[in-house]
Motif scaffolding. Structure first.
Motif, PDB file in Angstrom:
ATOM      1  N   MET A 215       1.172  -1.043   0.108  1.00 35.47           N
ATOM      2  CA  MET A 215       0.326  -0.036  -0.071  1.00 35.47           C
ATOM      3  C   MET A 215       0.955   1.180   0.247  1.00 35.47           C
ATOM      4  SD  MET A 215      -3.806  -1.090  -0.219  1.00 35.47           S
ATOM      5  CE  MET A 215      -4.038   0.146   0.259  1.00 35.47           C
ATOM      6  N   PHE A 216       0.482   2.367  -0.204  1.00 34.18           N
ATOM      7  CA  PHE A 216       0.824   4.007  -0.128  1.00 34.18           C
ATOM      8  C   PHE A 216       1.420   3.908   0.984  1.00 34.18           C
ATOM      9  CE2 PHE A 216      -1.515   3.425  -4.221  1.00 34.18           C
ATOM     10  CZ  PHE A 216      -0.742   3.084  -4.401  1.00 34.18           C
ATOM     11  N   ILE A 217       2.189   5.279   1.137  1.00 31.49           N
ATOM     12  CA  ILE A 217       2.846   5.289   3.241  1.00 31.49           C
ATOM     13  C   ILE A 217       1.287   6.398   3.449  1.00 31.49           C
ATOM     14  CG2 ILE A 217       4.172   7.922   3.826  1.00 31.49           C
ATOM     15  CD1 ILE A 217       6.379   6.611   1.621  1.00 31.49           C
ATOM     16  N   THR A 218       1.300   6.057   4.260  1.00 33.58           N
ATOM     17  CA  THR A 218      -0.194   7.542   4.860  1.00 33.58           C
ATOM     18  C   THR A 218       0.582   8.050   5.974  1.00 33.58           C
ATOM     19  OG1 THR A 218      -0.280   6.000   6.543  1.00 33.58           O
ATOM     20  CG2 THR A 218      -1.734   5.325   4.155  1.00 33.58           C
ATOM     21  N   PRO A 219       0.060   9.258   7.068  1.00 35.93           N
ATOM     22  CA  PRO A 219       0.420   9.932   7.850  1.00 35.93           C
ATOM     23  C   PRO A 219       0.746   9.234   8.748  1.00 35.93           C
ATOM     24  CG  PRO A 219      -1.193  11.070   6.765  1.00 35.93           C
ATOM     25  CD  PRO A 219      -1.011   9.337   6.088  1.00 35.93           C
ATOM     26  N   ALA A 220      -0.513   8.238   9.088  1.00 32.95           N
ATOM     27  CA  ALA A 220       0.358   7.093  10.447  1.00 32.95           C
ATOM     28  C   ALA A 220       1.644   6.510   9.711  1.00 32.95           C
ATOM     29  CB  ALA A 220      -1.010   5.645  10.301  1.00 32.95           C
ATOM     30  N   HIS A 221       2.090   6.216   8.976  1.00 32.08           N
ATOM     31  CA  HIS A 221       2.383   4.870   8.822  1.00 32.08           C
ATOM     32  C   HIS A 221       4.134   5.250   8.417  1.00 32.08           C
ATOM     33  CE1 HIS A 221       0.075   2.393   9.578  1.00 32.08           C
ATOM     34  NE2 HIS A 221       0.752   1.310   9.745  1.00 32.08           N
ATOM     35  N   PRO A 222       4.085   6.519   8.362  1.00 27.07           N
ATOM     36  CA  PRO A 222       5.692   7.498   7.524  1.00 27.07           C
ATOM     37  C   PRO A 222       6.381   7.312   6.956  1.00 27.07           C
ATOM     38  CG  PRO A 222       5.587   7.932   9.777  1.00 27.07           C
ATOM     39  CD  PRO A 222       3.949   7.154   9.557  1.00 27.07           C
ATOM     40  N   PRO A 223       7.511   5.150   7.876  1.00 29.69           N
ATOM     41  CA  PRO A 223       8.465   5.301   7.619  1.00 29.69           C
ATOM     42  C   PRO A 223       8.518   4.427   6.316  1.00 29.69           C
ATOM     43  CG  PRO A 223       8.250   4.949   9.577  1.00 29.69           C
ATOM     44  CD  PRO A 223       6.959   5.092   9.329  1.00 29.69           C
ATOM     45  N   GLY A 224       7.306   4.291   5.707  1.00 32.36           N
ATOM     46  CA  GLY A 224       7.411   2.821   4.201  1.00 32.36           C
ATOM     47  C   GLY A 224       6.197   2.518   3.938  1.00 32.36           C
TER      48      GLY A 224
ATOM     49  N   ALA B  78      -1.630  -3.528   5.697  1.00 37.51           N
ATOM     50  CA  ALA B  78      -2.149  -3.632   4.726  1.00 37.51           C
ATOM     51  C   ALA B  78      -2.491  -3.865   2.956  1.00 37.51           C
ATOM     52  CB  ALA B  78      -2.578  -1.622   4.406  1.00 37.51           C
ATOM     53  N   ALA B  79      -1.237  -4.061   2.559  1.00 38.44           N
ATOM     54  CA  ALA B  79      -1.126  -4.955   0.926  1.00 38.44           C
ATOM     55  C   ALA B  79      -1.500  -6.023   1.535  1.00 38.44           C
ATOM     56  CB  ALA B  79       0.128  -4.452   0.602  1.00 38.44           C
ATOM     57  N   LEU B  80      -0.962  -6.499   2.305  1.00 37.31           N
ATOM     58  CA  LEU B  80      -1.517  -8.170   2.072  1.00 37.31           C
ATOM     59  C   LEU B  80      -2.655  -8.141   2.950  1.00 37.31           C
ATOM     60  CD1 LEU B  80       1.252  -9.636   4.771  1.00 37.31           C
ATOM     61  CD2 LEU B  80       0.801 -10.142   2.604  1.00 37.31           C
TER      62      LEU B  80
ATOM     63  N   ARG C  68       4.683 -14.178  -0.558  1.00 37.03           N
ATOM     64  CA  ARG C  68       5.656 -14.569   0.381  1.00 37.03           C
ATOM     65  C   ARG C  68       6.358 -13.020   0.901  1.00 37.03           C
ATOM     66  NH1 ARG C  68       8.265 -19.958  -2.806  1.00 37.03           N
ATOM     67  NH2 ARG C  68       7.268 -17.886  -4.425  1.00 37.03           N
ATOM     68  N   GLU C  69       6.987 -12.393  -0.140  1.00 35.20           N
ATOM     69  CA  GLU C  69       7.831 -11.529  -0.482  1.00 35.20           C
ATOM     70  C   GLU C  69       7.431 -10.118   0.917  1.00 35.20           C
ATOM     71  OE1 GLU C  69      11.565  -9.610  -0.665  1.00 35.20           O
ATOM     72  OE2 GLU C  69      11.020 -11.917  -0.746  1.00 35.20           O
ATOM     73  N   LEU C  70       6.321 -10.556   1.081  1.00 34.00           N
ATOM     74  CA  LEU C  70       5.276  -9.303   1.736  1.00 34.00           C
ATOM     75  C   LEU C  70       5.042  -9.809   2.804  1.00 34.00           C
ATOM     76  CD1 LEU C  70       1.939  -8.031  -0.516  1.00 34.00           C
ATOM     77  CD2 LEU C  70       4.281  -6.618   0.430  1.00 34.00           C
ATOM     78  N   HIS C  71       5.308 -11.117   3.298  1.00 30.56           N
ATOM     79  CA  HIS C  71       4.814 -11.882   4.728  1.00 30.56           C
ATOM     80  C   HIS C  71       6.510 -11.281   5.471  1.00 30.56           C
ATOM     81  CE1 HIS C  71       1.173 -13.263   4.930  1.00 30.56           C
ATOM     82  NE2 HIS C  71       1.644 -13.871   3.595  1.00 30.56           N
ATOM     83  N   ARG C  72       7.413 -11.387   4.738  1.00 28.57           N
ATOM     84  CA  ARG C  72       9.110 -11.748   4.745  1.00 28.57           C
ATOM     85  C   ARG C  72       8.802 -10.308   5.017  1.00 28.57           C
ATOM     86  NH1 ARG C  72      13.282  -9.856   3.273  1.00 28.57           N
ATOM     87  NH2 ARG C  72      13.070  -9.912   1.320  1.00 28.57           N
ATOM     88  N   ARG C  73       8.527  -9.134   4.312  1.00 33.06           N
ATOM     89  CA  ARG C  73       8.512  -7.252   4.686  1.00 33.06           C
ATOM     90  C   ARG C  73       7.893  -7.256   5.624  1.00 33.06           C
ATOM     91  NH1 ARG C  73      12.206  -4.393   4.064  1.00 33.06           N
ATOM     92  NH2 ARG C  73      11.722  -3.113   3.252  1.00 33.06           N
ATOM     93  N   ALA C  74       7.079  -7.681   6.039  1.00 30.39           N
ATOM     94  CA  ALA C  74       6.239  -7.104   7.107  1.00 30.39           C
ATOM     95  C   ALA C  74       6.733  -7.528   8.107  1.00 30.39           C
ATOM     96  CB  ALA C  74       4.617  -8.169   7.041  1.00 30.39           C
TER      97      ALA C  74
END
Length: 76
Positions: free
Chosen positions: A1-10, A15-17, A34-40
């Protein structure tokens, strides 16, 4: 997902999952998450470590009177 004010670091990987799960439930497609789960998991671990480091710093914090400063702080 996109960067939001609640999650400014990235990006918000969780949410993408959720979005990908919704898309998979509506359409007959298979998405490799799998890559999204790993990054999360990496981001969660990073923020947990950061929280514990900040808590340790707060516990060890001394008052301004207790700190050892040089006599001449002109160039600090």
């Amino acid at each position: 997902m996109f960067i939001t004010p609640a999650h400014p670091p990235g990006p918000d990987h969780d949410a993408a999952l959720l979005l990908l799960n919704a898309v998979e439930s509506c359409y007959p497609i298979d998405i490799d998450e799998r890559e999204l789960h790993r990054r999360a998991a990496e981001m969660k671990q990073y923020y947990e470590e950061l929280t514990s480091r900040l808590a340790a710093l707060k516990q060890g914090e001394r008052g301004i009177d207790e700190r050892d400063f040089p006599e001449d702080r002109m160039y600090m």
